[in-house]
Design an enzyme around this catalytic site. Sequence first.
Site, mmCIF file in Angstrom:
data_model
loop_
_atom_site.group_PDB
_atom_site.id
_atom_site.type_symbol
_atom_site.label_atom_id
_atom_site.label_comp_id
_atom_site.label_asym_id
_atom_site.label_seq_id
_atom_site.Cartn_x
_atom_site.Cartn_y
_atom_site.Cartn_z
ATOM 1 N N GLN A 15 39.122 53.463 53.404
ATOM 2 C CA GLN A 15 40.214 53.227 54.350
ATOM 3 C C GLN A 15 41.144 52.108 53.870
ATOM 4 O OE1 GLN A 15 39.149 51.571 58.127
ATOM 5 N NE2 GLN A 15 41.014 52.276 59.134
ATOM 6 N N ASP A 37 36.036 54.563 42.320
ATOM 7 C CA ASP A 37 35.199 54.896 43.480
ATOM 8 C C ASP A 37 34.013 55.691 42.968
ATOM 9 O OD1 ASP A 37 34.240 55.682 46.109
ATOM 10 O OD2 ASP A 37 36.232 55.178 46.827
ATOM 11 N N TYR A 145 24.785 44.977 58.397
ATOM 12 C CA TYR A 145 26.135 44.820 57.829
ATOM 13 C C TYR A 145 26.590 43.369 58.012
ATOM 14 C CZ TYR A 145 31.272 45.528 57.684
ATOM 15 O OH TYR A 145 32.612 45.463 57.425
HETATM 16 C C1 AKB Z 1 33.005 48.124 61.408
HETATM 17 O O1 AKB Z 1 33.265 48.542 62.557
HETATM 18 O O2 AKB Z 1 31.885 48.130 60.912
HETATM 19 C C2 AKB Z 1 34.148 47.542 60.593
HETATM 20 C C3 AKB Z 1 34.236 46.071 60.739
HETATM 21 C C4 AKB Z 1 34.677 45.463 62.009
HETATM 22 O O3 AKB Z 1 33.967 45.370 59.798
HETATM 23 N N1 AKB Z 1 35.379 48.158 60.968
#
Ligand code: AKB
Length: 325
Positions: A15, A37, A145
């Site tokens: 994106q 990529d 994350y």
């Molecule tokens: C996600 O939703 O994981 C990402 C972010 C906020 O880093 N768009």
Amino acid sequence: MADKQMILVTGACGQIGTELVSALRVKYGTQQVIATDIRDATVDVSLHGPYYRLDVMDKDALYKLVSQHQVTHIYHLAAVLSATGEKSPLTAWDLNMRSLLNVLEVARTEKLKQVFWPSSIAVFGAKAPKESCPQYALTVPSTVYGISKVAGEQWCQYYHEQYGLDVRSIRYPGLISYSAKAGGGTTDYAVDIFQQAVNNSYYHCYLLENTRLPMLYMPDAVRATLELMDAPAEKISVRTSYNLAGISFTPQELAAVITDYIPDFRIDYQPDKRQQIAESWPSSIDDRQAREEWGWKPAFDIKAMTADMLLHTEREVISTDCLES
Ligand code: AKB
């Protein structure tokens, strides 16, 4: 005249990558920007300049490309996002961390001039203030994350302090764009809603109507990235990652603005696992430090962003063969 740079972008079909590669090619020249990529190239990035298939987990392949092309700058965008990360936490950790360390190491040993790496509002968790979350709020995230972004920020600062590497970073909020699909994030609804609104006048939202999250329109995100990378080094005091704010809104507020353009648009809400992730994040961000140090200022509010998204969503077909990043 911009400095001569040879730029390598990882996750270029994602994106951010899709739009950042175009902007970098306009600024520095088509041949100066190598898009890479793990998957086959999308038309946007391959037709308009050099493209290589690269798995950034493969350190040797990364070294080879960097030395073959005398790369001076890397924008490392490849990553697993928040929602996908929760499905396979160890894979997400491994990919997000090992790829960053590969990039930092190649930058250190090959004496690259600059590295850009995106962090995220996902570094914040329940212990951070919900409103106007400050630059130095507690970063105790609830997703893998977020954990990988907190650790990544510390590694970036470490490489800067120990080796003098000029690595810069932004904590992006949810990014909204029409050129490439969002993939695997918690904020993806704010992209998908436009496709569904234009095609079906209806959207089934996986977040509750009053879930307020920080967002940013892609042209602002790309400009912020270029401005941060251009800023004189003495203006950059944050070597972890800068808070950046654009627009904060709820699904209900976004739907109301879309209804101004598509009067029969309807939305319903059925929260899934992503609701919990969204609730762990701040609803707005204090980005004073970015504003004061390198002059950041967003241009798009919710109305301007919606108008532009609808204009382009009507005309363009969103490609579906992109990597998430
Ligand atoms: C996600 O939703 O994981 C990402 C972010 C906020 O880093 N768009």
